[in-house]
Design a protein around this motif. Structure first.
Motif, PDB file in Angstrom:
ATOM      1  N   SER A  40     -26.287 -13.661  62.533  1.00 42.37           N
ATOM      2  CA  SER A  40     -25.535 -13.063  63.512  1.00 42.37           C
ATOM      3  C   SER A  40     -25.009 -13.482  64.562  1.00 42.37           C
ATOM      4  O   SER A  40     -23.925 -13.182  65.245  1.00 42.37           O
ATOM      5  CB  SER A  40     -26.298 -11.574  63.837  1.00 42.37           C
ATOM      6  N   ARG A  41     -25.838 -14.637  65.092  1.00 43.42           N
ATOM      7  CA  ARG A  41     -25.400 -15.058  66.330  1.00 43.42           C
ATOM      8  C   ARG A  41     -24.143 -16.223  65.777  1.00 43.42           C
ATOM      9  O   ARG A  41     -23.371 -16.313  66.825  1.00 43.42           O
ATOM     10  CB  ARG A  41     -26.419 -16.059  66.813  1.00 43.42           C
ATOM     11  N   ARG A  44     -21.177 -13.851  65.806  1.00 42.00           N
ATOM     12  CA  ARG A  44     -20.660 -13.625  67.283  1.00 42.00           C
ATOM     13  C   ARG A  44     -19.970 -14.794  67.883  1.00 42.00           C
ATOM     14  O   ARG A  44     -18.962 -14.735  68.419  1.00 42.00           O
ATOM     15  CB  ARG A  44     -21.823 -13.322  68.003  1.00 42.00           C
ATOM     16  N   ASN A  70     -22.923 -13.629  75.333  1.00 45.96           N
ATOM     17  CA  ASN A  70     -23.173 -12.430  74.462  1.00 45.96           C
ATOM     18  C   ASN A  70     -23.312 -12.973  72.962  1.00 45.96           C
ATOM     19  O   ASN A  70     -24.086 -12.302  72.163  1.00 45.96           O
ATOM     20  CB  ASN A  70     -21.520 -11.871  74.193  1.00 45.96           C
ATOM     21  N   ALA A  71     -23.055 -14.222  72.750  1.00 45.50           N
ATOM     22  CA  ALA A  71     -23.304 -14.631  71.450  1.00 45.50           C
ATOM     23  C   ALA A  71     -24.491 -15.358  71.326  1.00 45.50           C
ATOM     24  O   ALA A  71     -25.102 -15.702  70.323  1.00 45.50           O
ATOM     25  CB  ALA A  71     -22.356 -15.925  71.218  1.00 45.50           C
TER      26      ALA A  71
END
Length: 469
Positions: A40-41, A44, A70-71
């Motif tokens: 997920s990172r 992002r 944000n990431a």
């Protein structure tokens, strides 16, 4: 204590095994959570990179830091068209300690890395490599901190363990009540029935009635019911036998006195001048003497005190002939023929009267069995001498012993071969032979007849307490 009960131990074991199953599920699930977290990172970071590339111009550093925050990564590298490009970057707080490539990682590697991460409390910087989403390039790299990753894994693990504990408790409770209803309560009922039966085993109303729906428990209840019925019947029989024994002892006592009087008159018959009377008198005296001895033996048997044999040396052939002659007088000559095979005379050292009783019992049983059929038959008595001692066999051509008689052979009041028989004769015979250190065995019994063999050893004939004469 509750844990010492079947229900308590089952509850504890259920919780332990459910927790063990949850642990086996927990480790792969944490590894999967770590992989999803990292992917997920990366996703992002890829979105942030593509947004920057789409702008086509330099962006403000504050915006770049916001995209990286944000990431939750420090920098992003995209490889597109064989070109490796640093898209986003920011200062890295420390050296990169590990590199993890998620593109071809095996399940074992993912589990190993997850365990290492969750048990390492340090906040390290790692590089992760993965495949871009929607094939937007060849690969994507990012550097990130393990602190937030580890904290997220710990939070996830706590939730999983809490859920596992709740599931194990609920499962254990459901199984506990199910097993208690299906197994523990029926077992308790069986135990209570056994305790109630033990208080009054003569009461047939306390015999258990099989009611369990579980097949194995019902089999146990049926076996217990059969055993209790047999025991109740045996106790009743023993009580009746005890009463009968007392009555027999009284009858034998009075009969012995009567026979003693008859013996006095028989002794005087020997002085008669009539040749027939003089010939029959010794046999009559011998029969009365044996009847007196039998009464005395019956009294001793009631006390479980069979007298030890009185040893003397005598001719075994003469004893066999005497038994055959006495039983031949009582036999129906048209049906029963008694044959003796005593070509070789054997001198034995034993109790003559006791062996006479043993052989008489065997020959009489054979004679009665043949006469009950109404067909002609033969009884053969043979003697012999072996290396260990002497033997006598008594065989007949009768119908053979019934199955019940063979099963309860040598047991008083149970091994009777004919209707109304008590089986006491064979019991006494076997006990008398054992008193000589020998054995009485049933060699065969079938439709062709029955064969008994008694064996008396040489050196072992004299047991402790025997009297020699």
């Amino acid at each position: 204590m509750f844990l010492n009960t079947l229900s308590g131990r089952f509850l504890l074991l259920t919780m332990v095994f459910v927790m063990l199953a949850e642990v086996l599920i927990f480790v792969p699930s944490v590894a999967r959570f770590r992989e999803d977290y990292i992917l997920s990172r990366l996703e992002r970071a890829q979105i942030a990179s593509l947004s920057l590339l789409a702008a086509g111009e330099m962006i403000d550093e504050a915006v770049e830091r916001e995209l990286l925050a944000n990431a939750e990564v420090f920098n992003v590298v995209l490889r597109r068209d064989e070109i490796r490009q640093l898209v986003l970057s920011s200062p890295i707080p420390g050296p990169i300690e590990e590199t993890y490539d998620l593109r071809h990682a095996s399940a074992w590697e993912l589990i190993r890395d997850a365990v290492h991460c969750i048990f390492d409390p340090r906040d390290r910087v790692i590089r992760v490599i993965g495949d871009p989403v929607k094939q937007a390039g060849l690969l994507i790299e990012a550097t990130m901190s393990t602190g937030p990753l580890r904290q997220a894994m710990v939070d996830y693990g706590i939730r999983i363990l809490g859920l596992s504990a709740a599931i194990s408790v609920l499962t254990a409770a459901l199984l506990f009540f199910a097993v208690r209803s299906l197994l523990v309560m029926p077992i308790k009922r069986v135990v209570e029935s056994m305790c109630a039966y033990a208080e009054a085993p003569e009461d047939a109303r306390r015999v258990i009635e099989p009611r369990s729906a579980v097949f194995e428990l019902r089999e146990a209840e049926q076996a217990l019911q059969m055993m209790q019925k047999q025991l109740t019947q045996s106790l009743r029989q023993k009580e009746r036998l005890a009463q009968l024994g007392g009555a027999v002892a009284k009858v034998s006592h009075d009969l012995r006195n009567m026979l003693s009087t008859a013996q006095l008159f028989a002794d005087r018959m020997e002085e008669s001048a009539d040749p027939m009377v003089k010939r029959a008198a010794p046999k009559l005296v011998g029969s009365i003497s044996r009847a007196v001895g039998l009464c005395e033996t019956t009294l001793a048997f009631g006390k479980a005190e069979e007298p030890p044999p009185t040893l003397s040396r005598f001719s075994l052939a003469a004893l066999v002939r005497e038994v055959a002659e006495a039983e031949g007088l009582a036999a129906n000559g048209a049906l029963v023929e008694i044959v003796t095979d005593v070509a070789v005379d054997v001198s034995v050292r034993a109790d003559r009267e006791q062996l006479y009783r043993v052989l008489t019992n065997l020959v009489r049983n054979a004679r009665q069995a043949i006469e009950a059929t109404g067909k002609p038959g033969t009884i053969e008595i043979a003697i012999g001498e072996g290396a260990d001692g002497w033997w006598v066999s008594v065989g007949d051509t009768g119908p053979g012993l019934p199955e019940r008689a063979r099963e309860h052979l040598f047991q008083p009041f149970q091994g009777g071969a004919r209707k109304g028989g008590t089986g006491l004769g064979l019991t006494i015979a076997a006990e008398l032979v054992r008193g000589h250190g020998g054995r009485l065995d049933l060699v065969r019994s079938d439709g062709t007849g029955t064969l008994f063999r008694l064996t008396v050893p040489r050196a072992k004939a004299a047991a402790p307490g025997l009297e020699a004469s």
